[in-house]
Design an enzyme around this catalytic site. Structure first.
Site, mmCIF file in Angstrom:
data_model
loop_
_atom_site.group_PDB
_atom_site.id
_atom_site.type_symbol
_atom_site.label_atom_id
_atom_site.label_comp_id
_atom_site.label_asym_id
_atom_site.label_seq_id
_atom_site.Cartn_x
_atom_site.Cartn_y
_atom_site.Cartn_z
ATOM 1 N N ASP A 34 59.777 26.290 53.996
ATOM 2 C CA ASP A 34 59.273 27.488 53.312
ATOM 3 C C ASP A 34 58.417 27.150 52.093
ATOM 4 O O ASP A 34 57.976 28.041 51.364
ATOM 5 C CB ASP A 34 60.446 28.392 52.896
ATOM 6 C CG ASP A 34 61.398 27.694 51.935
ATOM 7 O OD1 ASP A 34 61.109 26.535 51.552
ATOM 8 O OD2 ASP A 34 62.417 28.293 51.553
ATOM 9 N N HIS A 124 42.506 20.571 26.500
ATOM 10 C CA HIS A 124 41.305 21.372 26.227
ATOM 11 C C HIS A 124 41.136 21.608 24.717
ATOM 12 O O HIS A 124 40.035 21.489 24.179
ATOM 13 C CB HIS A 124 41.386 22.684 27.001
ATOM 14 C CG HIS A 124 40.158 23.509 26.857
ATOM 15 N ND1 HIS A 124 38.910 23.032 27.210
ATOM 16 C CD2 HIS A 124 39.969 24.750 26.376
ATOM 17 C CE1 HIS A 124 38.014 23.957 26.948
ATOM 18 N NE2 HIS A 124 38.625 25.010 26.454
ATOM 19 N N LYS A 184 25.650 26.534 25.271
ATOM 20 C CA LYS A 184 26.293 27.211 26.403
ATOM 21 C C LYS A 184 26.888 28.549 25.966
ATOM 22 O O LYS A 184 27.500 28.654 24.916
ATOM 23 C CB LYS A 184 27.394 26.305 26.957
ATOM 24 C CG LYS A 184 28.363 26.963 27.921
ATOM 25 C CD LYS A 184 29.290 25.919 28.537
ATOM 26 C CE LYS A 184 30.649 26.447 28.852
ATOM 27 N NZ LYS A 184 31.563 25.454 29.399
ATOM 28 N N GLY A 217 30.087 25.176 37.434
ATOM 29 C CA GLY A 217 28.989 25.999 36.912
ATOM 30 C C GLY A 217 28.359 25.411 35.654
ATOM 31 O O GLY A 217 27.128 25.330 35.553
HETATM 32 C C1 R5P Z 1 35.228 24.845 28.740
HETATM 33 O O1 R5P Z 1 35.238 25.073 27.549
HETATM 34 C C2 R5P Z 1 35.503 23.489 29.313
HETATM 35 O O2 R5P Z 1 35.283 22.498 28.371
HETATM 36 C C3 R5P Z 1 34.646 23.228 30.535
HETATM 37 O O3 R5P Z 1 33.272 23.237 30.154
HETATM 38 C C4 R5P Z 1 34.855 24.272 31.578
HETATM 39 O O4 R5P Z 1 36.213 24.442 31.822
HETATM 40 C C5 R5P Z 1 34.151 23.907 32.861
HETATM 41 O O5 R5P Z 1 34.343 24.949 33.768
HETATM 42 P P1 R5P Z 1 33.360 25.191 34.986
HETATM 43 O O6 R5P Z 1 33.262 23.885 35.742
HETATM 44 O O7 R5P Z 1 34.035 26.255 35.793
HETATM 45 O O8 R5P Z 1 32.043 25.634 34.439
#
Ligand code: R5P
Length: 282
Positions: A34, A124, A184, A217
């Site tokens: 399961d 992070h 960004k 992305g």
């Molecule tokens: C965001 O602040 C992180 O440092 C990465 O840039 C982010 O998590 C990357 O995510 P993705 O590959 O979906 O753009």
């Protein structure tokens, strides 16, 4: 000391065992039909310092970690150090909207129940360490990534946003090359806008370094900009390669010459070993 490998982090656990010359404990870990997980430590660890190594991604690996930690406690381990090569949920480190949880804190609290010490790699944000209710430390695999990139004749390093600049600055000092960052703006969980920047990338080999590649992305948009600026080769490097959905296709389509990640999440692009960054904290 004995090292216990979770199924998500066998490679790092083996590397830690070699580096510390401490044995890997024998375990049995399987899934029931399961999908529930069964774990058992097959040797005596009473009065031992045990190091449990497990990335908390994807979700089933979190449950496996909780059970391994509980098994260590039940077996009377003297000290439990939890190594989390990639700490999932770290990006939900605050309530962005009313009604949301602070996911990183919720997971950290549960891990703390049976851990005397926690070590994670390139979280992070550093402040997530405060969410653990036990001693928590971080290390960085950026110098390991820089050592790999040294062989690639990289002329310039790039952070995809200002937040990642410190990481890139450190790598640039190891490679001895230029560094910069891009502008960004995150529009939603899957869409980012990378503003063109007047980067002098013409004819250069450029590596972009981020902590995480998830949907790809951020990297894909940055690579497109660099290619427009006539960069020669573009490398996409990260500590944690999640490569969600069609991330790899996206990166390849953007003109990326090589994808590089560490083994905090084991995948086809885990070309850099993170264990040497962890070992000194054990
Ligand atoms: C965001 O602040 C992180 O440092 C990465 O840039 C982010 O998590 C990357 O995510 P993705 O590959 O979906 O753009």
């Amino acid at each position: 000391m004995k090292i216990i490998a979770g199924t998500a982090s066998k490679k790092i656990a083996q590397d830690l065992s070699k580096k510390t010359r401490k044995p890997l404990a024998d375990t049995k870990i399987k899934r029931f039909p399961d999908g529930e997980v069964y774990v058992r430590i097959l040797e005596d660890i009473s009065d031992e310092h045990v190091v449990v190594v497990q990335t908390t991604y994807p979700d089933p690996n979190i449950i496996e970690l909780f059970l391994l930690l509980d098994a260590c406690k039940e077996a009377n381990a003297k000290k439990i150090t939890t190594v989390i090569p990639y700490f999932g949920y770290a990006r939900q480190d605050q309530k962005f909207n009313e009604g949301e949880p602070i996911s990183a804190r919720a997971i950290a609290k549960l891990i703390s129940v049976n851990s005397n010490k926690v070590i994670t790699v390139d979280p992070h944000k550093e402040y997530i360490l405060d969410f653990f209710e036990t001693k928590a430390y971080s290390c960085s695999a950026v110098s390991n990534i820089a050592d790999y990139l040294k062989q690639k004749n990289v002329d310039m390093l790039l952070a995809p946003d200002k937040g990642a600049l410190e990481r890139v600055e450190k790598a640039a000092s190891i490679i001895n090359c230029d560094f910069d960052f891009m502008e960004k703006k995150r529009l939603d969980g899957e869409t980012v806008e990378i503003k063109p920047k007047n980067l002098n990338a013409e004819g250069k080999n450029v590596a972009i370094i981020d902590d995480i590649i998830s949907t790809g992305g951020t990297m894909a948009k940055s690579i497109q900009q660099l290619k427009k600026n006539n960069a020669k080769k573009v490398f996409a490097a990260c500590t944690h390669g999640l490569f969600a959905g069609d991330a790899i296709k996206k990166l390849e389509k953007s003109g990326c010459d090589e994808i590089i990640s560490t083994d905090t999440i084991e995948n086809d692009f885990s070309k850099v070993c993170a264990a040497s960054s962890i070992v000194n904290l054990l």
